[in-house]
Design an enzyme around this catalytic site. Structure first.
Site, short mmCIF file in Angstrom:
data_model
loop_
_atom_site.label_atom_id
_atom_site.label_comp_id
_atom_site.label_asym_id
_atom_site.label_seq_id
_atom_site.Cartn_x
_atom_site.Cartn_y
_atom_site.Cartn_z
N CYS A 82 -39.99 -51.80 11.56
CA CYS A 82 -38.53 -51.80 11.62
C CYS A 82 -38.13 -51.67 13.10
CB CYS A 82 -37.97 -50.66 10.78
SG CYS A 82 -38.54 -49.02 11.31
N TYR A 83 -37.03 -51.00 13.39
CA TYR A 83 -36.58 -50.84 14.77
C TYR A 83 -37.42 -49.81 15.53
CZ TYR A 83 -32.43 -53.24 13.10
OH TYR A 83 -31.59 -54.16 12.55
#
Length: 105
Positions: free
Chosen positions: A63-64
């Protein structure tokens, strides 16, 4: 059974041996730049993902920053996937490690 957290470098090494990296970031960020060879996993692409990946295949979720990927990794384990991993630091960690990325720019 649960997932394991791994470094970006471990994720890249696993990808070289056939693991799938599933990037769960939003479409704009994924299109702009993502780990080389990553699959964009969204609600809309989940059926395609299921067709591509066997339940015992290694799946790495990114993800981020390595937080949201834990939730998706847990979801995949609950769906019956057996070899699930989450990237520590997410795409941010991937970039900081200097690993290959694909960009739209």
């Amino acid at each position: 059974m649960s997932f394991k957290e791994i470094s970006p470098e471990q994720a890249w090494e696993m990808m070289q041996n056939g693991a799938m990296l599933a990037d769960i970031r939003d479409p704009q960020r994924f299109t702009y730049s993502h780990a080389k060879g990553a699959f964009h996993l969204t609600n809309q692409s989940f059926l395609q993902f299921e067709e591509l990946v066997d339940f015992d295949s290694p799946i790495i979720v990114s993800c981020y920053h390595g937080v949201s990927s834990r939730n998706v990794a847990t979801f995949l384990v609950e769906q019956g996937y057996e070899n699930v991993f989450s990237v520590i630091g997410g795409f941010d960690g991937w970039e900081k490690a200097g690993l290959p990325i694909e960009t739209a720019y």
